[in-house]
Design a protein around this motif. Structure first.
Motif, PDB file in Angstrom:
ATOM      1  N   VAL A 132      46.089  62.679  43.658  1.00  0.00           N
ATOM      2  CA  VAL A 132      45.697  63.082  45.002  1.00  0.00           C
ATOM      3  C   VAL A 132      44.247  63.522  44.954  1.00  0.00           C
ATOM      4  O   VAL A 132      43.828  64.182  44.023  1.00  0.00           O
ATOM      5  CB  VAL A 132      46.574  64.241  45.532  1.00  0.00           C
ATOM      6  N   PHE A 133      43.464  63.173  45.977  1.00  0.00           N
ATOM      7  CA  PHE A 133      42.060  63.483  45.911  1.00  0.00           C
ATOM      8  C   PHE A 133      41.385  63.390  47.264  1.00  0.00           C
ATOM      9  O   PHE A 133      41.751  62.590  48.081  1.00  0.00           O
ATOM     10  CB  PHE A 133      41.378  62.499  44.975  1.00  0.00           C
ATOM     11  N   CYS A 134      40.385  64.216  47.504  1.00  0.00           N
ATOM     12  CA  CYS A 134      39.483  64.059  48.642  1.00  0.00           C
ATOM     13  C   CYS A 134      38.137  64.634  48.246  1.00  0.00           C
ATOM     14  O   CYS A 134      38.033  65.391  47.297  1.00  0.00           O
ATOM     15  CB  CYS A 134      40.036  64.717  49.899  1.00  0.00           C
ATOM     16  N   THR A 152      41.896  62.103  52.753  1.00  0.00           N
ATOM     17  CA  THR A 152      41.692  62.651  54.093  1.00  0.00           C
ATOM     18  C   THR A 152      40.312  63.290  54.207  1.00  0.00           C
ATOM     19  O   THR A 152      39.968  64.171  53.431  1.00  0.00           O
ATOM     20  CB  THR A 152      42.762  63.708  54.409  1.00  0.00           C
ATOM     21  N   GLY A 153      39.523  62.828  55.155  1.00  0.00           N
ATOM     22  CA  GLY A 153      38.221  63.418  55.404  1.00  0.00           C
ATOM     23  C   GLY A 153      37.148  63.097  54.387  1.00  0.00           C
ATOM     24  O   GLY A 153      36.043  63.624  54.462  1.00  0.00           O
ATOM     25  N   ALA A 154      37.438  62.237  53.415  1.00  0.00           N
ATOM     26  CA  ALA A 154      36.458  61.921  52.380  1.00  0.00           C
ATOM     27  C   ALA A 154      35.345  61.034  52.936  1.00  0.00           C
ATOM     28  O   ALA A 154      35.557  60.232  53.834  1.00  0.00           O
ATOM     29  CB  ALA A 154      37.141  61.226  51.207  1.00  0.00           C
ATOM     30  N   GLN A 175      36.954  54.752  56.962  1.00  0.00           N
ATOM     31  CA  GLN A 175      36.411  55.027  55.641  1.00  0.00           C
ATOM     32  C   GLN A 175      36.052  53.725  54.926  1.00  0.00           C
ATOM     33  O   GLN A 175      35.016  53.647  54.266  1.00  0.00           O
ATOM     34  CB  GLN A 175      37.412  55.835  54.810  1.00  0.00           C
ATOM     35  N   LEU A 176      36.890  52.717  55.053  1.00  0.00           N
ATOM     36  CA  LEU A 176      36.609  51.416  54.457  1.00  0.00           C
ATOM     37  C   LEU A 176      35.303  50.854  55.001  1.00  0.00           C
ATOM     38  O   LEU A 176      34.474  50.330  54.251  1.00  0.00           O
ATOM     39  CB  LEU A 176      37.761  50.443  54.729  1.00  0.00           C
ATOM     40  N   TYR A 177      35.081  50.978  56.295  1.00  0.00           N
ATOM     41  CA  TYR A 177      33.881  50.447  56.931  1.00  0.00           C
ATOM     42  C   TYR A 177      32.613  51.165  56.457  1.00  0.00           C
ATOM     43  O   TYR A 177      31.521  50.624  56.562  1.00  0.00           O
ATOM     44  CB  TYR A 177      33.975  50.547  58.456  1.00  0.00           C
TER      45      TYR A 177
END
Length: 186
Positions: A132-134, A152-154, A175-177
């Motif tokens: 798990v990571f952000c 989330t929020g990264a 986020q991908l974009y």
């Protein structure tokens, strides 16, 4: 010094920069607000250790094993290549910019606050396996990571994610974009 065993040592405000502690074993200890910049911990083992407020700029943690270890500090340009960080450990910090986590295995989860809101600008995270990571991954190399985590929020601005495997709902379309690979059509 190199290859030694350290059991329950306490130091506060000391300068340990440029110290060679490669292959050492650290057990049941506690340190605070020390400077370990450019120190070499390569191949060391940390078990039941608490370290807080320390500076680890340019420190070498390659091939280190962290077991039930809480380390909080600053890790700019630190080397965590092939490090193993178990599910009971916490590595928290404000700045991991330039850190290299190539081949590292991190078994920790966000419930213990690990790496939350940390900076990975320019960090090499290729081959890393996350639970798990952000955080801030702007400009990070995340090629081929395998992540079961939620980001989330990264921030992924200009990140490289070619070959990365994210779990379903791990990252959003937005986020991908943001990624450099998406912007460059990769």
């Amino acid at each position: 010094s190199k290859g030694k065993e350290y059991t329950y040592t306490t130091a506060i405000g000391a300068n340990f920069s440029n110290t060679d502690l490669a292959g050492s074993n650290f057990k049941s200890g506690g340190d605070g607000y020390n400077d370990f910049s450019k120190s070499n911990f390569s191949g060391a083992n940390f078990t039941d250790v608490s370290i807080f407020g320390c500076i680890f700029d340019d420190a070498n943690f390659s091939n280190v094993t962290f077991c039930n270890t809480q380390m909080f500090g600053i890790y700019r340009n630190a080397n965590f290549k092939n490090a193993i960080i178990d599910e009971k450990s916490s590595l928290g910090g404000e700045d991991y910019s330039g850190a290299d986590f190539s081949g590292a295995t991190i078994k920790t989860s966000i419930s213990s606050g690990n790496f939350n809101k940390s900076k990975f600008v320019g960090a090499d995270l290729s081959q890393l396996r996350w639970n798990v990571f952000c955080g801030d991954f702007s400009g990070a190399n995340m090629k081929n990571i395998n992540s079961n985590g939620t980001f989330t929020g990264a921030n992924f601005t200009d990140a490289k994610i070619e070959g990365a495997k994210f779990r379903e709902n791990g990252i959003t379309k937005e986020q991908l974009y943001q990624t450099g690979d998406y912007k460059n059509g990769i």
